[in-house]
Design a protein around this motif. Sequence first.
Motif, PDB file in Angstrom:
ATOM      1  N   GLU A  38       0.825  -1.206   0.000  1.00 22.47           N
ATOM      2  CA  GLU A  38       0.000   0.000   0.000  1.00 22.47           C
ATOM      3  C   GLU A  38       0.865   1.264   0.000  1.00 22.47           C
ATOM      4  OE1 GLU A  38      -3.310   2.174   2.895  1.00 22.47           O
ATOM      5  OE2 GLU A  38      -2.374   0.278   3.473  1.00 22.47           O
ATOM      6  N   ARG A  39       0.540   2.202  -0.878  1.00 21.96           N
ATOM      7  CA  ARG A  39       1.367   3.388  -1.084  1.00 21.96           C
ATOM      8  C   ARG A  39       1.553   4.206   0.198  1.00 21.96           C
ATOM      9  NH1 ARG A  39       1.115   8.787  -2.862  1.00 21.96           N
ATOM     10  NH2 ARG A  39       2.846   9.332  -4.269  1.00 21.96           N
ATOM     11  N   ALA A  40       0.492   4.401   0.977  1.00 18.38           N
ATOM     12  CA  ALA A  40       0.591   5.202   2.197  1.00 18.38           C
ATOM     13  C   ALA A  40       1.590   4.589   3.178  1.00 18.38           C
ATOM     14  CB  ALA A  40      -0.778   5.326   2.851  1.00 18.38           C
ATOM     15  N   LYS A  41       1.527   3.274   3.357  1.00 15.55           N
ATOM     16  CA  LYS A  41       2.454   2.596   4.259  1.00 15.55           C
ATOM     17  C   LYS A  41       3.869   2.663   3.709  1.00 15.55           C
ATOM     18  CE  LYS A  41       3.631  -1.858   6.296  1.00 15.55           C
ATOM     19  NZ  LYS A  41       3.295  -3.295   6.433  1.00 15.55           N
ATOM     20  N   ARG A  42       3.991   2.467   2.392  1.00 13.22           N
ATOM     21  CA  ARG A  42       5.302   2.500   1.740  1.00 13.22           C
ATOM     22  C   ARG A  42       5.982   3.847   1.951  1.00 13.22           C
ATOM     23  NH1 ARG A  42       3.820   1.292  -3.588  1.00 13.22           N
ATOM     24  NH2 ARG A  42       4.057   3.426  -4.304  1.00 13.22           N
ATOM     25  N   ILE A  43       5.242   4.916   1.746  1.00 10.77           N
ATOM     26  CA  ILE A  43       5.807   6.260   1.902  1.00 10.77           C
ATOM     27  C   ILE A  43       6.203   6.511   3.359  1.00 10.77           C
ATOM     28  CG2 ILE A  43       5.252   8.725   1.827  1.00 10.77           C
ATOM     29  CD1 ILE A  43       3.541   8.139  -0.640  1.00 10.77           C
ATOM     30  N   ARG A  44       5.344   6.114   4.280  1.00 11.32           N
ATOM     31  CA  ARG A  44       5.602   6.347   5.708  1.00 11.32           C
ATOM     32  C   ARG A  44       6.878   5.638   6.168  1.00 11.32           C
ATOM     33  NH1 ARG A  44       1.096   4.764   7.175  1.00 11.32           N
ATOM     34  NH2 ARG A  44       1.562   2.652   7.908  1.00 11.32           N
ATOM     35  N   VAL A  45       6.999   4.372   5.823  1.00  9.83           N
ATOM     36  CA  VAL A  45       8.169   3.589   6.255  1.00  9.83           C
ATOM     37  C   VAL A  45       9.434   4.061   5.555  1.00  9.83           C
ATOM     38  CG1 VAL A  45       9.224   1.295   6.290  1.00  9.83           C
ATOM     39  CG2 VAL A  45       6.797   1.567   6.860  1.00  9.83           C
ATOM     40  N   MET A  46       9.350   4.296   4.243  1.00  3.19           N
ATOM     41  CA  MET A  46      10.547   4.657   3.493  1.00  3.19           C
ATOM     42  C   MET A  46      11.070   6.039   3.871  1.00  3.19           C
ATOM     43  SD  MET A  46      11.201   1.928   2.108  1.00  3.19           S
ATOM     44  CE  MET A  46      12.796   2.642   1.734  1.00  3.19           C
ATOM     45  N   ARG A  47      10.205   6.947   4.248  1.00  2.98           N
ATOM     46  CA  ARG A  47      10.669   8.251   4.714  1.00  2.98           C
ATOM     47  C   ARG A  47      11.551   8.090   5.955  1.00  2.98           C
ATOM     48  NH1 ARG A  47       5.276  12.131   4.171  1.00  2.98           N
ATOM     49  NH2 ARG A  47       5.547  12.644   1.940  1.00  2.98           N
ATOM     50  N   ILE A  48      11.134   7.219   6.852  1.00  6.81           N
ATOM     51  CA  ILE A  48      11.911   6.983   8.077  1.00  6.81           C
ATOM     52  C   ILE A  48      13.253   6.333   7.745  1.00  6.81           C
ATOM     53  CG2 ILE A  48      11.986   5.687  10.252  1.00  6.81           C
ATOM     54  CD1 ILE A  48       8.913   5.952  10.341  1.00  6.81           C
ATOM     55  N   LEU A  49      13.226   5.300   6.903  1.00  4.51           N
ATOM     56  CA  LEU A  49      14.461   4.575   6.573  1.00  4.51           C
ATOM     57  C   LEU A  49      15.450   5.462   5.818  1.00  4.51           C
ATOM     58  CD1 LEU A  49      13.188   1.003   5.564  1.00  4.51           C
ATOM     59  CD2 LEU A  49      13.893   1.867   7.801  1.00  4.51           C
ATOM     60  N   TYR A  50      14.956   6.235   4.856  1.00  2.00           N
ATOM     61  CA  TYR A  50      15.850   7.122   4.108  1.00  2.00           C
ATOM     62  C   TYR A  50      16.400   8.236   4.999  1.00  2.00           C
ATOM     63  CZ  TYR A  50      14.699   4.994  -0.410  1.00  2.00           C
ATOM     64  OH  TYR A  50      14.558   4.119  -1.466  1.00  2.00           O
ATOM     65  N   ALA A  51      15.587   8.724   5.921  1.00  2.00           N
ATOM     66  CA  ALA A  51      16.059   9.769   6.842  1.00  2.00           C
ATOM     67  C   ALA A  51      17.185   9.238   7.725  1.00  2.00           C
ATOM     68  CB  ALA A  51      14.900  10.267   7.707  1.00  2.00           C
ATOM     69  N   ILE A  52      17.044   8.009   8.218  1.00  2.00           N
ATOM     70  CA  ILE A  52      18.091   7.406   9.049  1.00  2.00           C
ATOM     71  C   ILE A  52      19.358   7.184   8.225  1.00  2.00           C
ATOM     72  CG2 ILE A  52      18.753   5.368  10.390  1.00  2.00           C
ATOM     73  CD1 ILE A  52      15.788   5.093  11.166  1.00  2.00           C
ATOM     74  N   ALA A  53      19.191   6.701   6.985  1.00  2.00           N
ATOM     75  CA  ALA A  53      20.345   6.466   6.105  1.00  2.00           C
ATOM     76  C   ALA A  53      21.092   7.762   5.830  1.00  2.00           C
ATOM     77  CB  ALA A  53      19.888   5.824   4.798  1.00  2.00           C
ATOM     78  N   VAL A  54      20.354   8.838   5.561  1.00  2.00           N
ATOM     79  CA  VAL A  54      20.986  10.135   5.302  1.00  2.00           C
ATOM     80  C   VAL A  54      21.713  10.623   6.554  1.00  2.00           C
ATOM     81  CG1 VAL A  54      20.527  12.574   4.842  1.00  2.00           C
ATOM     82  CG2 VAL A  54      19.403  10.822   3.467  1.00  2.00           C
ATOM     83  N   LEU A  55      21.106  10.425   7.710  1.00  2.00           N
ATOM     84  CA  LEU A  55      21.734  10.834   8.968  1.00  2.00           C
ATOM     85  C   LEU A  55      23.073  10.124   9.165  1.00  2.00           C
ATOM     86  CD1 LEU A  55      21.513  12.433  11.622  1.00  2.00           C
ATOM     87  CD2 LEU A  55      20.323  10.463  12.603  1.00  2.00           C
ATOM     88  N   PHE A  56      23.093   8.825   8.950  1.00  2.00           N
ATOM     89  CA  PHE A  56      24.347   8.072   9.071  1.00  2.00           C
ATOM     90  C   PHE A  56      25.371   8.541   8.040  1.00  2.00           C
ATOM     91  CE2 PHE A  56      22.071   4.530  11.393  1.00  2.00           C
ATOM     92  CZ  PHE A  56      22.864   4.584  12.520  1.00  2.00           C
ATOM     93  N   THR A  57      24.888   8.886   6.852  1.00  2.00           N
ATOM     94  CA  THR A  57      25.791   9.317   5.778  1.00  2.00           C
ATOM     95  C   THR A  57      26.578  10.568   6.176  1.00  2.00           C
ATOM     96  OG1 THR A  57      24.310   8.387   4.105  1.00  2.00           O
ATOM     97  CG2 THR A  57      25.917   9.998   3.349  1.00  2.00           C
ATOM     98  N   PHE A  58      25.974  11.444   6.946  1.00  2.00           N
ATOM     99  CA  PHE A  58      26.674  12.648   7.395  1.00  2.00           C
ATOM    100  C   PHE A  58      27.911  12.315   8.237  1.00  2.00           C
ATOM    101  CE2 PHE A  58      22.592  14.983   6.664  1.00  2.00           C
ATOM    102  CZ  PHE A  58      23.114  15.954   5.816  1.00  2.00           C
ATOM    103  N   PHE A  59      27.860  11.152   8.912  1.00  2.00           N
ATOM    104  CA  PHE A  59      28.968  10.767   9.784  1.00  2.00           C
ATOM    105  C   PHE A  59      29.985   9.855   9.099  1.00  2.00           C
ATOM    106  CE2 PHE A  59      25.466  11.738  12.708  1.00  2.00           C
ATOM    107  CZ  PHE A  59      26.105  12.635  13.564  1.00  2.00           C
TER     108      PHE A  59
END
Length: 256
Positions: A94-115
């Motif tokens: 489901e698109r709504a669930k996909r967007i919700r989960v992927m926003r969190i995962l990509y945000a965490i990945a970007v955060l780690f990338t800064f370090f």
Amino acid sequence: MTSTGLTYFSSSLFTAITTFTMAIFVLSRNPRSKLYRLFFLYTISISAWSFPYSFMANAPSKQIGLILGHVFNFGVSFISPFFVHFVYILLDVERAKRIRVMRILYAIAVLFTFFVPTRLMVADVVPKFGLNYFIVPGPLYLPYVIFWVGCIVYGLFKMFEGYRTTKGARRNQLKLLFFGSLLGYIGGAANFFIVFDIKYPLYPFGTYAVGIYIFIVGYGIIRYRLLDITVYMARAAIFLLTSMLVMAAAFGISSI
């Protein structure tokens, strides 16, 4: 270059070339497909990890080894969220669930990338297990690995769940993708174990499984998505096992 270093170089470069080639090939078959575009991003991130990784273990100096140790982790950061996103598109979540989960995962990945460029992620590089240089983890590396492994386990679980609840050609496709993914990650796990000074049973040949896995999955998406792939999987498994045995024998002979 030691025999172990040569094996690491060849396996990582093999993976880089295979993943890059399959990324371009699959995307060219249908650039408008979300699934194919996610497969492209996923495999390109693996290539972005494995190419600098292939040179780090045999770096001519500690400074170059440390730079490459930071660089290859940029690719690692996005492998796992791209994998989850690929699985979501594959399973038509489901698109709504996909967007919700992927926003969190990509945000965490970007955060780690800064370090990634800091010593909080890669503290140093030192000789390890017959390699010129390999990374010493910083204080953030363990949380980084936990996030990474968690994404992969979740993606594999969702894929297996989809395999169990579908029938026909779709079930066959998911069977190929699940077992191919499982094979690749079991082989690739050696690279995380070495970071923490643990010698993995498949060392130093496990990275070959990653390139072979991507070839199996990419080719299977296009060629075998509507066919029974039981025979194909058996042939692929035999090919992989034979390749691993030949490489192990060659490594053993070169070490005499």
